[in-house]
Design a protein around this motif. Structure first.
Motif, PDB file in Angstrom:
ATOM      1  N   SER A  78      63.181  15.690  26.843  1.00  0.00           N
ATOM      2  CA  SER A  78      62.555  16.567  25.850  1.00  0.00           C
ATOM      3  C   SER A  78      63.505  16.762  24.670  1.00  0.00           C
ATOM      4  O   SER A  78      63.117  16.673  23.501  1.00  0.00           O
ATOM      5  N   ASN A  81      63.903  13.522  22.551  1.00  0.00           N
ATOM      6  CA  ASN A  81      62.751  13.048  21.770  1.00  0.00           C
ATOM      7  C   ASN A  81      61.921  14.156  21.144  1.00  0.00           C
ATOM      8  O   ASN A  81      60.870  13.882  20.564  1.00  0.00           O
ATOM      9  N   ILE A  83      60.048  16.582  22.400  1.00  0.00           N
ATOM     10  CA  ILE A  83      58.693  16.755  22.958  1.00  0.00           C
ATOM     11  C   ILE A  83      58.829  17.802  24.078  1.00  0.00           C
ATOM     12  O   ILE A  83      59.732  17.663  24.910  1.00  0.00           O
ATOM     13  N   THR A  85      58.823  19.759  27.495  1.00  0.00           N
ATOM     14  CA  THR A  85      58.837  19.213  28.871  1.00  0.00           C
ATOM     15  C   THR A  85      57.447  19.265  29.505  1.00  0.00           C
ATOM     16  O   THR A  85      57.106  18.393  30.300  1.00  0.00           O
ATOM     17  N   GLN A  87      54.832  18.464  28.344  1.00  0.00           N
ATOM     18  CA  GLN A  87      54.035  17.298  27.914  1.00  0.00           C
ATOM     19  C   GLN A  87      54.602  15.971  28.440  1.00  0.00           C
ATOM     20  O   GLN A  87      54.242  14.906  27.960  1.00  0.00           O
ATOM     21  N   ILE A  88      55.515  16.059  29.412  1.00  0.00           N
ATOM     22  CA  ILE A  88      56.058  14.825  30.010  1.00  0.00           C
ATOM     23  C   ILE A  88      55.603  14.778  31.471  1.00  0.00           C
ATOM     24  O   ILE A  88      55.746  15.764  32.196  1.00  0.00           O
ATOM     25  N   LEU A 210      57.380   5.722  19.907  1.00  0.00           N
ATOM     26  CA  LEU A 210      57.067   7.135  20.167  1.00  0.00           C
ATOM     27  C   LEU A 210      57.184   7.984  18.905  1.00  0.00           C
ATOM     28  O   LEU A 210      56.338   8.843  18.640  1.00  0.00           O
ATOM     29  N   LYS A 214      53.856   9.944  17.702  1.00  0.00           N
ATOM     30  CA  LYS A 214      53.750  11.403  17.844  1.00  0.00           C
ATOM     31  C   LYS A 214      53.354  12.100  16.537  1.00  0.00           C
ATOM     32  O   LYS A 214      53.022  13.280  16.552  1.00  0.00           O
ATOM     33  N   TYR A 241      55.012  10.488  27.766  1.00  0.00           N
ATOM     34  CA  TYR A 241      54.968  11.583  26.807  1.00  0.00           C
ATOM     35  C   TYR A 241      53.504  11.708  26.386  1.00  0.00           C
ATOM     36  O   TYR A 241      52.866  10.706  26.058  1.00  0.00           O
TER      37      TYR A 241
END
Ligand SMILES: Cc1ncc(COP(=O)(O)O)c(C=O)c1O
Length: 372
Positions: A78, A81, A83, A85, A87-88, A210, A214, A241
């Motif tokens: 997270s 990148n 993003i 957590t 959403q992983i 990614l 995103k 992701y």
């Protein structure tokens, strides 16, 4: 959906009478022999010593179920990148995730749009789903046809699929192509990008898909894996992701609470932190890839410039026959499974001595198969 298959009537129609191909089988005549494995896009080196030590240290906790949300690893990814957590999500390899994503999105009679040439497992997953699949031919240079993909999206489409870098071609999408795909895939359609070879692509100066995906307004998923650049194919850990927690939760539900092994998180976390070892793998891969591409060229093949840990080439003769002859010499390489590409071979990168063995065997095999 197939309706003409014989088989057990209690199975779903598209599940009857199927064959199963096990690519890791070692047939009796090859057992005990020194084999050069350049067929499955694996890493030829073992996991880093730090990774092995971390897993060994965890072995006495295997009586407990693992935390399938991989909290520590998720927090690290997270951070790397940007993003959340939540959403992983995690799979027993990214293979499980690609299947799960199709299952959470495609209902009976609904449509997905896919390039024709892509990792063959996708086609297996399409069959298992009995999905309505629109297959878009790749361009003449075997790259993914983005105009074709977005042009094939219809009212019934729920999912568009792309792989970059792609398998079996080894080709990456350009930034312009990926942006077009993100912009022109409608906002009510999920865009799924498989980035299993991401680390190799970035090392070769290519895209970090990614970071582009995103920015898309509509829904998306990007999957990656620890199987390739981290030398952990046997660990079975892939991750995705997702553009929302809702998508990640749906994947969590369709996989299982304890979906990944207790070794997976500790091993992957150690591997992720051991950047020196990963860089060694990426450097070595790039050197051997150059040697294989040059060697294939000298042997009269037409190699595709790859950004991955494998190289495909038109061998100018039957790929199956080349594979058979190579195996007799102890070197396992692959073919393409696609109609019209029967002359293509695919070689996964090995250690320097594997490259030597492969090129030496090809020198004998190619003239023989071409002359047959
Ligand atoms: C494009 C692509 N995606 C996913 C995978 C599978 O990776 P995993 O080991 O994470 O299931 C492969 C394996 O070769 C691949 O080529």
């Amino acid at each position: 959906m197939a309706t003409d298959k014989q088989g057990a009537a209690y199975l779903r129609e598209n599940m009857r009478g199927l064959q199963f191909w096990n690519p890791t089988t070692i047939p009796p005549e090859e057992r005990g022999k020194e084999l050069v494995r350049m067929d499955l896009n694996e890493c030829p080196y073992p996991p880093s010593p730090k990774t092995i030590a971390a897993m060994q240290a965890h072995a006495d906790q295997l009586n407990r179920y693992p935390d399938g949300t991989c909290p520590e690893l998720g927090a690290r990814l997270s951070e790397l990148n940007d993003i959340p957590t939540a959403q992983i999500c995690w799979g027993a390899g990214s293979t499980q995730l690609l299947k799960s994503i199709m299952e959470i999105v495609i209902g009976p009679g609904q449509n997905l749009v896919s390039p024709a040439l892509l990792w063959h497992r996708f086609h297996g997953a399409y069959n298992a789903l009995a999905a309505d699949v629109t297959i878009v031919p790749n361009k003449d240079d075997t790259s993914i046809d983005i105009d074709g993909l977005v042009g094939a999206v219809g009212n019934n489409t729920r999912l568009v699929i792309a792989v970059t870098p792609n398998n079996p071609t080894g080709l990456t999408l350009t930034e312009a192509e990926l942006r077009q795909l993100c912009d022109e895939t409608p906002e009510n359609v999920l865009l799924y990008v498989d980035e299993a070879y991401h680390e190799f692509s970035v090392h070769a100066g290519g895209l970090d898909a990614l970071q582009i995906v995103k920015e898309r307004k509509g829904p998306w998923v990007v999957s990656r894996t620890f199987s390739k650049a981290y030398g952990l194919a046997g660990l079975r850990l892939g991750y995705a992701y997702c553009s929302s927690e809702e998508i990640a939760n749906a994947v969590r539900l369709i996989t299982s609470t304890f979906n990944v092994s207790a070794f997976a998180e500790v091993g992957a976390l150690a591997a992720l932190e051991d950047t020196e070892y990963r860089d060694f793998i990426l450097e070595s891969n790039a050197t051997e890839r150059r040697r294989i591409i040059d060697g294939l060229g000298k042997l009269g093949c037409k190699p595709i410039q790859s950004a991955t840990n494998f190289v495909s080439a038109d061998a100018g003769c039957s790929g199956q026959d080349v594979v058979k002859e190579m195996r007799k010499r102890g070197v396992r390489i692959g073919t393409w499974h696609d109609v019209g590409f029967e002359n293509y071979i695919r070689i996964s990168m090995g250690r320097p001595e594997d490259t030597d063995a492969c090129l030496t065997a090809l020198e004998q095999v190619l003239p023989m198969v071409r002359g047959a």
